[in-house]
Motif scaffolding. Sequence first.
Motif, PDB file in Angstrom:
ATOM      1  N   ARG A 168      -5.209   8.382   3.936  1.00 45.64           N
ATOM      2  CA  ARG A 168      -6.199   7.850   2.991  1.00 45.64           C
ATOM      3  C   ARG A 168      -6.480   6.379   3.305  1.00 45.64           C
ATOM      4  NH1 ARG A 168     -10.629   7.868   0.541  1.00 45.64           N
ATOM      5  NH2 ARG A 168     -10.668   7.140  -1.609  1.00 45.64           N
ATOM      6  N   ILE A 169      -5.428   5.607   3.565  1.00 49.27           N
ATOM      7  CA  ILE A 169      -5.584   4.189   3.909  1.00 49.27           C
ATOM      8  C   ILE A 169      -6.413   4.055   5.186  1.00 49.27           C
ATOM      9  CG2 ILE A 169      -4.343   2.118   4.669  1.00 49.27           C
ATOM     10  CD1 ILE A 169      -1.992   3.131   2.828  1.00 49.27           C
ATOM     11  N   THR A 170      -6.106   4.861   6.186  1.00 47.86           N
ATOM     12  CA  THR A 170      -6.834   4.821   7.449  1.00 47.86           C
ATOM     13  C   THR A 170      -8.307   5.168   7.241  1.00 47.86           C
ATOM     14  OG1 THR A 170      -4.829   5.378   8.664  1.00 47.86           O
ATOM     15  CG2 THR A 170      -6.900   5.745   9.805  1.00 47.86           C
ATOM     16  N   ASP A 171      -8.579   6.188   6.427  1.00 43.84           N
ATOM     17  CA  ASP A 171      -9.975   6.550   6.129  1.00 43.84           C
ATOM     18  C   ASP A 171     -10.715   5.365   5.503  1.00 43.84           C
ATOM     19  OD1 ASP A 171      -9.546   9.114   7.074  1.00 43.84           O
ATOM     20  OD2 ASP A 171      -9.360  10.015   5.073  1.00 43.84           O
ATOM     21  N   VAL A 178     -13.258  -1.030   4.338  1.00 45.92           N
ATOM     22  CA  VAL A 178     -12.690  -1.532   3.087  1.00 45.92           C
ATOM     23  C   VAL A 178     -11.505  -2.441   3.416  1.00 45.92           C
ATOM     24  CG1 VAL A 178     -11.662  -0.869   0.881  1.00 45.92           C
ATOM     25  CG2 VAL A 178     -13.414   0.587   1.918  1.00 45.92           C
ATOM     26  N   ASN A 179     -11.434  -3.619   2.770  1.00 47.02           N
ATOM     27  CA  ASN A 179     -10.328  -4.541   3.050  1.00 47.02           C
ATOM     28  C   ASN A 179      -9.059  -4.096   2.327  1.00 47.02           C
ATOM     29  OD1 ASN A 179     -10.104  -5.790   0.411  1.00 47.02           O
ATOM     30  ND2 ASN A 179     -11.947  -6.952   0.891  1.00 47.02           N
ATOM     31  N   LEU A 180      -7.922  -4.661   2.724  1.00 43.76           N
ATOM     32  CA  LEU A 180      -6.632  -4.206   2.207  1.00 43.76           C
ATOM     33  C   LEU A 180      -6.467  -4.442   0.711  1.00 43.76           C
ATOM     34  CD1 LEU A 180      -4.195  -5.100   5.127  1.00 43.76           C
ATOM     35  CD2 LEU A 180      -5.369  -2.938   4.644  1.00 43.76           C
ATOM     36  N   ALA A 181      -6.999  -5.541   0.190  1.00 44.73           N
ATOM     37  CA  ALA A 181      -6.908  -5.793  -1.257  1.00 44.73           C
ATOM     38  C   ALA A 181      -7.679  -4.727  -2.029  1.00 44.73           C
ATOM     39  CB  ALA A 181      -7.447  -7.180  -1.585  1.00 44.73           C
ATOM     40  N   ALA A 182      -8.841  -4.363  -1.541  1.00 44.23           N
ATOM     41  CA  ALA A 182      -9.627  -3.329  -2.205  1.00 44.23           C
ATOM     42  C   ALA A 182      -8.947  -1.965  -2.085  1.00 44.23           C
ATOM     43  CB  ALA A 182     -11.035  -3.275  -1.630  1.00 44.23           C
ATOM     44  N   ILE A 183      -8.339  -1.707  -0.933  1.00 43.08           N
ATOM     45  CA  ILE A 183      -7.615  -0.448  -0.756  1.00 43.08           C
ATOM     46  C   ILE A 183      -6.470  -0.354  -1.753  1.00 43.08           C
ATOM     47  CG2 ILE A 183      -6.097   0.841   0.816  1.00 43.08           C
ATOM     48  CD1 ILE A 183      -7.925  -0.115   3.112  1.00 43.08           C
ATOM     49  N   ALA A 184      -5.751  -1.452  -1.964  1.00 44.41           N
ATOM     50  CA  ALA A 184      -4.651  -1.456  -2.932  1.00 44.41           C
ATOM     51  C   ALA A 184      -5.171  -1.071  -4.318  1.00 44.41           C
ATOM     52  CB  ALA A 184      -3.980  -2.825  -2.967  1.00 44.41           C
ATOM     53  N   ARG A 185      -6.313  -1.629  -4.702  1.00 50.48           N
ATOM     54  CA  ARG A 185      -6.892  -1.324  -6.018  1.00 50.48           C
ATOM     55  C   ARG A 185      -7.365   0.126  -6.091  1.00 50.48           C
ATOM     56  NH1 ARG A 185      -6.510  -1.435 -11.097  1.00 50.48           N
ATOM     57  NH2 ARG A 185      -8.435  -1.737 -12.237  1.00 50.48           N
ATOM     58  N   ILE A 186      -7.994   0.613  -5.030  1.00 52.14           N
ATOM     59  CA  ILE A 186      -8.456   2.005  -4.994  1.00 52.14           C
ATOM     60  C   ILE A 186      -7.271   2.962  -5.137  1.00 52.14           C
ATOM     61  CG2 ILE A 186      -9.419   3.782  -3.459  1.00 52.14           C
ATOM     62  CD1 ILE A 186     -11.285   1.520  -2.372  1.00 52.14           C
ATOM     63  N   LEU A 187      -6.209   2.699  -4.379  1.00 56.07           N
ATOM     64  CA  LEU A 187      -5.031   3.564  -4.449  1.00 56.07           C
ATOM     65  C   LEU A 187      -4.393   3.520  -5.834  1.00 56.07           C
ATOM     66  CD1 LEU A 187      -3.396   2.839  -0.969  1.00 56.07           C
ATOM     67  CD2 LEU A 187      -4.732   4.852  -1.649  1.00 56.07           C
ATOM     68  N   LEU A 207       0.808  -1.208   0.000  1.00 57.09           N
ATOM     69  CA  LEU A 207       0.000   0.000   0.000  1.00 57.09           C
ATOM     70  C   LEU A 207       0.849   1.269   0.000  1.00 57.09           C
ATOM     71  CD1 LEU A 207      -2.793  -1.051   2.523  1.00 57.09           C
ATOM     72  CD2 LEU A 207      -2.773  -1.253   0.024  1.00 57.09           C
ATOM     73  N   LEU A 208       2.085   1.163   0.454  1.00 53.94           N
ATOM     74  CA  LEU A 208       3.032   2.261   0.376  1.00 53.94           C
ATOM     75  C   LEU A 208       4.437   1.694   0.412  1.00 53.94           C
ATOM     76  CD1 LEU A 208       3.445   4.245   3.658  1.00 53.94           C
ATOM     77  CD2 LEU A 208       2.180   2.139   3.588  1.00 53.94           C
ATOM     78  N   LEU A 216      -5.930   2.966  -8.671  1.00 50.96           N
ATOM     79  CA  LEU A 216      -6.793   3.740  -9.571  1.00 50.96           C
ATOM     80  C   LEU A 216      -6.672   5.240  -9.311  1.00 50.96           C
ATOM     81  CD1 LEU A 216      -9.940   1.437  -9.559  1.00 50.96           C
ATOM     82  CD2 LEU A 216      -8.377   1.829 -11.482  1.00 50.96           C
ATOM     83  N   GLU A 217      -6.560   5.628  -8.046  1.00 55.47           N
ATOM     84  CA  GLU A 217      -6.384   7.045  -7.732  1.00 55.47           C
ATOM     85  C   GLU A 217      -5.058   7.570  -8.264  1.00 55.47           C
ATOM     86  OE1 GLU A 217      -9.140   7.412  -3.703  1.00 55.47           O
ATOM     87  OE2 GLU A 217      -6.960   7.270  -3.472  1.00 55.47           O
ATOM     88  N   ASP A 218      -3.996   6.770  -8.126  1.00 54.48           N
ATOM     89  CA  ASP A 218      -2.688   7.170  -8.658  1.00 54.48           C
ATOM     90  C   ASP A 218      -2.742   7.304 -10.176  1.00 54.48           C
ATOM     91  OD1 ASP A 218      -1.661   7.139  -6.078  1.00 54.48           O
ATOM     92  OD2 ASP A 218      -0.641   5.204  -6.317  1.00 54.48           O
ATOM     93  N   SER A 219      -3.388   6.341 -10.835  1.00 52.39           N
ATOM     94  CA  SER A 219      -3.524   6.380 -12.289  1.00 52.39           C
ATOM     95  C   SER A 219      -4.318   7.609 -12.721  1.00 52.39           C
ATOM     96  CB  SER A 219      -4.201   5.098 -12.777  1.00 52.39           C
ATOM     97  OG  SER A 219      -4.360   5.117 -14.169  1.00 52.39           O
ATOM     98  N   ASN A 220      -5.387   7.906 -12.006  1.00 53.99           N
ATOM     99  CA  ASN A 220      -6.206   9.067 -12.323  1.00 53.99           C
ATOM    100  C   ASN A 220      -5.403  10.358 -12.163  1.00 53.99           C
ATOM    101  OD1 ASN A 220      -8.727  10.310 -13.026  1.00 53.99           O
ATOM    102  ND2 ASN A 220      -8.919  10.911 -10.873  1.00 53.99           N
ATOM    103  N   ALA A 221      -4.600  10.441 -11.106  1.00 53.57           N
ATOM    104  CA  ALA A 221      -3.765  11.627 -10.889  1.00 53.57           C
ATOM    105  C   ALA A 221      -2.759  11.789 -12.031  1.00 53.57           C
ATOM    106  CB  ALA A 221      -3.048  11.531  -9.546  1.00 53.57           C
ATOM    107  N   ASP A 222      -2.165  10.678 -12.484  1.00 54.06           N
ATOM    108  CA  ASP A 222      -1.219  10.733 -13.606  1.00 54.06           C
ATOM    109  C   ASP A 222      -1.914  11.209 -14.877  1.00 54.06           C
ATOM    110  OD1 ASP A 222       0.798   9.793 -11.948  1.00 54.06           O
ATOM    111  OD2 ASP A 222       0.695   7.726 -12.705  1.00 54.06           O
TER     112      ASP A 222
END
Length: 113
Positions: free
Chosen positions: A68-71, A77-86, A45-46, A88-94
């Motif tokens: 963000r992870i804590t929120d 939200v489980n850790l696997a889903a958090i990894a996917r969310i992060l 996750l980081l 997608l958020e990183d990709s969107n920012a790029d």
Amino acid sequence: MPDPGAPLPDPHLPDAARGVYGISVAAELAGISVQTLRLYEQHGLLTPARSAGGTRRFSGDDLARLRRITDLTDQGVNLAAIARILELEDSNADLTADNLRLEGDNQRLRDQS
């Protein structure tokens, strides 16, 4: 091109991307345990910077990501889903950054015509 609405960096604070906080300080600032912080790292996750001796060094950007992870974990939200969310958020920012750059390039080309 810097965001004209963004606040100016504080000259007394390290650059947000520079790893300066040890694991215990980062955990305290994030309001989580050191073990939880290590778990998040194990799940990808980081990825903190490492000193020459291999010590983890967390940055201001890492601390924001931890918030963000804590929120997300607080929302159940489980850790696997958090990894996917992060991811997608990183990709969107790029993509947003690329789009802004392209818009600027287009405007410069129009101005040259």
